[in-house]
Scaffold this active site. Structure first.
Site, short mmCIF file in Angstrom:
data_model
loop_
_atom_site.label_atom_id
_atom_site.label_comp_id
_atom_site.label_asym_id
_atom_site.label_seq_id
_atom_site.Cartn_x
_atom_site.Cartn_y
_atom_site.Cartn_z
N ASP A 1 0.85 -1.17 -0.04
CA ASP A 1 0.15 0.10 -0.04
C ASP A 1 1.02 1.37 -0.12
OD1 ASP A 1 -1.71 -2.10 0.80
OD2 ASP A 1 -3.02 -0.98 2.06
N ASP B 1 -15.87 -3.35 0.11
CA ASP B 1 -15.23 -2.71 1.44
C ASP B 1 -16.18 -2.62 2.25
OD1 ASP B 1 -12.83 -3.09 0.03
OD2 ASP B 1 -13.12 -1.10 -0.67
O1 LIG Z 1 -7.59 -1.07 -1.76
C1 LIG Z 1 -7.96 0.02 -1.57
O2 LIG Z 1 -8.75 0.67 -2.51
C2 LIG Z 1 -7.96 0.66 -0.20
C3 LIG Z 1 -8.45 2.15 0.09
C4 LIG Z 1 -8.64 2.65 1.20
C5 LIG Z 1 -7.83 1.97 2.49
C6 LIG Z 1 -7.12 0.78 2.39
C7 LIG Z 1 -7.28 0.32 1.01
N1 LIG Z 1 -6.56 -1.04 1.06
C8 LIG Z 1 -5.99 -1.59 1.90
C9 LIG Z 1 -5.65 -3.08 1.36
O3 LIG Z 1 -5.98 -3.48 0.32
C10 LIG Z 1 -4.71 -3.69 2.23
O4 LIG Z 1 -3.40 -4.00 1.76
C11 LIG Z 1 -5.22 -5.05 2.45
O5 LIG Z 1 -6.55 -4.87 3.05
C12 LIG Z 1 -4.57 -5.93 3.69
O6 LIG Z 1 -5.01 -5.81 4.96
P1 LIG Z 1 -4.04 -6.44 6.26
O7 LIG Z 1 -3.61 -7.82 5.87
O8 LIG Z 1 -5.05 -6.48 7.38
O9 LIG Z 1 -3.03 -5.53 6.66
#
Ligand SMILES: O=C(O)c1ccccc1NCC(=O)[C@H](O)[C@H](O)COP(=O)(O)O
Length: 250
Positions: free
Chosen positions: A20, A139
């Site tokens: 990210d 989401d």
């Molecule tokens: O994917 C998006 O567009 C997004 C927008 C705003 C906040 C977060 C977003 N994505 C987050 C992710 O895709 C994380 O990488 C993913 O959920 C991993 O989560 P974790 O394993 O709990 O760290």
């Protein structure tokens, strides 16, 4: 010949390590909240590390584009170009210009989130035109969808899922925002409910904290879970990607 025919083999859970990007850095957020960042340095180095560890996929998120605080488009395109593995791009892909730019990076597929909620006709056109290259990010908080970097309300999960199914959406990336970045484990009930409501593959996102969580998600492959995104757990070194890949290969 008699006897029971062998059962068709169950596919292996795909793993998508996450990078990210916020303000040029690899970060993880808690509950996707802007301002909750922990920094993890160069996003290119992180992506290359996951590739070296054997990843088949990279989940690459432009958080600035998602939040509307600018973008990391050139950086994200450069990372995608440097990868020999499949890339799923997410964050701020909401119109023709951002979709064309995202697809032109050579990524395998893109996630649309906000667009599916706010401009459903445009999203339906993208699904019809690009098929498997479009996934929709669902989401959710409870069963209410969130858009614009998870800051705005976007309607009911089940109604939206039924509409997107009817429009031919190829796959869903399902995130429980309450779990995201918390290392509290995935929302298995949500994943089961979504799989029961659609015949399309589901990629699980948010909350993975352990190899046991990956085993639990892998147990849902027969009902429709195809992959799992792993972010915080890898950066916090709860386990290595090599261990995760070995776990789901068993
Ligand atoms: O994917 C998006 O567009 C997004 C927008 C705003 C906040 C977060 C977003 N994505 C987050 C992710 O895709 C994380 O990488 C993913 O959920 C991993 O989560 P974790 O394993 O709990 O760290």
């Amino acid at each position: 010949m008699s006897g029971t025919p062998p059962s068709p083999s169950v596919p292996r859970l795909e793993l998508l390590p996450a990078v990210d990007v916020r303000d040029g850095q690899a970060v993880r957020l808690v509950h996707g909240e802007s301002g909750s960042e922990t920094g993890y340095g160069s996003p290119l180095e992180a992506a290359l590390a996951w590739q070296r560890a054997g990843a088949e996929w990279l989940h690459l998120v432009d958080l600035d584009a998602a939040f509307g605080t600018g973008d990391n488009r050139d950086l994200v395109a450069g990372i995608t170009d440097a990868m020999d593995i499949k890339v799923e791009l997410s964050g701020g892909i909401r119109d023709d210009a951002s979709l064309t730019a995202a697809l032109a990076t050579g990524c395998t597929r893109v996630n649309l989130g906000t667009a599916a909620l706010e401009t459903p006709e445009w999203a339906a056109k993208a699904i019809a035109e690009y098929g498997d290259r479009i996934a929709i990010g669902l989401d959710v908080r409870g069963t209410t969808l969130r858009g614009r970097g998870w800051t705005s309300e976007g309607g009911d999960l089940w109604e939206t899922l039924a509409r997107l199914d009817a429009e031919g959406c190829a796959r869903y990336v399902v995130t429980d925002i309450a779990k995201d970045g918390t290392l509290q484990g995935p929302n298995l009930e949500l994943l089961k409910s979504v799989c029961a409501a659609t015949d399309r593959p589901v990629v699980a996102s948010g909350g993975v904290s352990s190899l046991a969580d990956l085993r639990a998600i892998a147990s849902l492959v027969p009902v429709g879970v195809e992959g799992a995104i792993i972010g915080k757990a890898l950066y916090a070194k709860a386990f290595t990607l090599e261990e995760a890949l070995a776990e789901v290969a068993r």
